[in-house]
Write an enzyme that holds these catalytic residues in place. Sequence first.
Site, mmCIF file in Angstrom:
data_model
loop_
_atom_site.group_PDB
_atom_site.id
_atom_site.type_symbol
_atom_site.label_atom_id
_atom_site.label_comp_id
_atom_site.label_asym_id
_atom_site.label_seq_id
_atom_site.Cartn_x
_atom_site.Cartn_y
_atom_site.Cartn_z
ATOM 1 N N LYS A 89 -19.197 16.747 -2.945
ATOM 2 C CA LYS A 89 -18.704 15.698 -3.781
ATOM 3 C C LYS A 89 -19.988 14.742 -4.235
ATOM 4 C CE LYS A 89 -15.362 11.783 -4.279
ATOM 5 N NZ LYS A 89 -13.911 11.508 -3.710
ATOM 6 N N GLU A 123 -20.029 14.168 0.636
ATOM 7 C CA GLU A 123 -20.397 13.092 -0.354
ATOM 8 C C GLU A 123 -21.502 12.499 -0.357
ATOM 9 O OE1 GLU A 123 -16.820 10.468 -1.075
ATOM 10 O OE2 GLU A 123 -17.877 9.690 -2.913
ATOM 11 N N LYS A 133 -13.428 14.162 4.104
ATOM 12 C CA LYS A 133 -14.273 13.592 3.448
ATOM 13 C C LYS A 133 -15.188 12.302 4.284
ATOM 14 C CE LYS A 133 -14.398 9.662 0.508
ATOM 15 N NZ LYS A 133 -14.212 8.694 -0.555
ATOM 16 N N ARG A 170 0.835 -1.285 -0.031
ATOM 17 C CA ARG A 170 0.068 -0.196 -0.049
ATOM 18 C C ARG A 170 1.006 1.251 0.026
ATOM 19 N NH1 ARG A 170 -3.283 -2.557 3.897
ATOM 20 N NH2 ARG A 170 -2.386 -1.897 5.625
HETATM 21 P P1 13P Z 1 -14.267 7.019 -7.335
HETATM 22 O O1 13P Z 1 -13.791 8.199 -8.128
HETATM 23 O O2 13P Z 1 -13.428 5.700 -7.834
HETATM 24 O O3 13P Z 1 -15.837 6.693 -7.404
HETATM 25 O O4 13P Z 1 -13.825 7.354 -5.814
HETATM 26 C C1 13P Z 1 -13.970 8.517 -5.391
HETATM 27 C C2 13P Z 1 -14.215 8.410 -3.908
HETATM 28 O O5 13P Z 1 -13.703 8.914 -3.029
HETATM 29 C C3 13P Z 1 -15.548 7.607 -3.451
HETATM 30 O O6 13P Z 1 -15.670 7.874 -2.167
#
Ligand code: 13P
Length: 341
Positions: free
Chosen positions: A221, A176, A135, A44
């Site tokens: 987001k 998000e 986030k 990772r």
């Molecule tokens: P993806 O762009 O692969 O959907 O991932 C963005 C993300 O942060 C999802 O929580």
Amino acid sequence: MASLNAIAKKLVTRGQGILAADESEGTIAKRFALIGLPVTLESRRDYREMLFRSTEAMGKYISGVILTEETLEQNAADGTPFRDILAKADVIPGIKVDRGAFPMPGARDEKITEGLDGLRQRLRHYAELGAGFAKWRGVIAITSYAPSRNGIRANAHVLARYAIHCQEAGIVPVVEPEVLADGEPGDHSIERCAEVTAETLEAVFKELRLAGVDLSGMLLKPNMVTTGMRSREKASAEEIARRTVDTLREYVPAAVPGIAFLSGGQSDEEATANLSAMNQIPGLPWALTFSYGRALQTSALVTWNGESENVPAAQRAFTHRARMNALAARGEWRPDLDLAA
Ligand code: 13P
């Protein structure tokens, strides 16, 4: 400390966007399965080091990176803290603070995101480590049972609770709410996605207001308005752009400085084309950019393939994708630029 609005605006600097590199251990294992690589702390680290040391991509096209708790405190193989590598490229470190989406009690096909307990203390710690933004992802599935009004309301409520905690800690919340395109069964129409996205955004902004969140010190987001991944119909980039912008205009106040989309399982080129088409629409009240995970990383991951001799080629692949999306954030991407590469 920079104001929340200043950080938010910097994250959506024209021609730049966010790299989402906050895959949980489970999710990164799924990504590594693509190249048959076992997930260890070292694998990772090496993978993320490859991305963060892509000097051109990070310096020119990436404004912020969403990290995991592990990565925020991790060092590169030579002992340099990742945070220092990002700081040198003038990239703002962000942190995923939710603890994942779990089956929602009393509901069918719905999830609720956990992680509010102890969040205040954790945010204080992340702020000390230099995190400028955070986030939290809420998941809204489309099935014959979902979403319910309660599922939307509950997810909107925890997003608002999270957001106000962030602002109190001096951290910009990236909010998000993801209406899933790649869930099961995933055969919904674009109209259904538009309807659910509208209901979700309406609920989210209602809760953000109730919680007293400063809209000028946050970013949204969201998903784009698309057909489900397994739908027989497929919308053009122009239609996705028009429907997405129409929905956002109706529910996202102009006080929000920027919107940074997730890629949600779209192919690299689709995610770029859709973003570029949106940025060609005149009179947008907010900056529109990317906060992609898969659509920024897949080509680099496959090129890297877990081998150190592939690092320069993987970094070129990542830089190319970042540049294409940076052009899309200006509405200046063209398919021939991708073909040429
Ligand atoms: P993806 O762009 O692969 O959907 O991932 C963005 C993300 O942060 C999802 O929580």
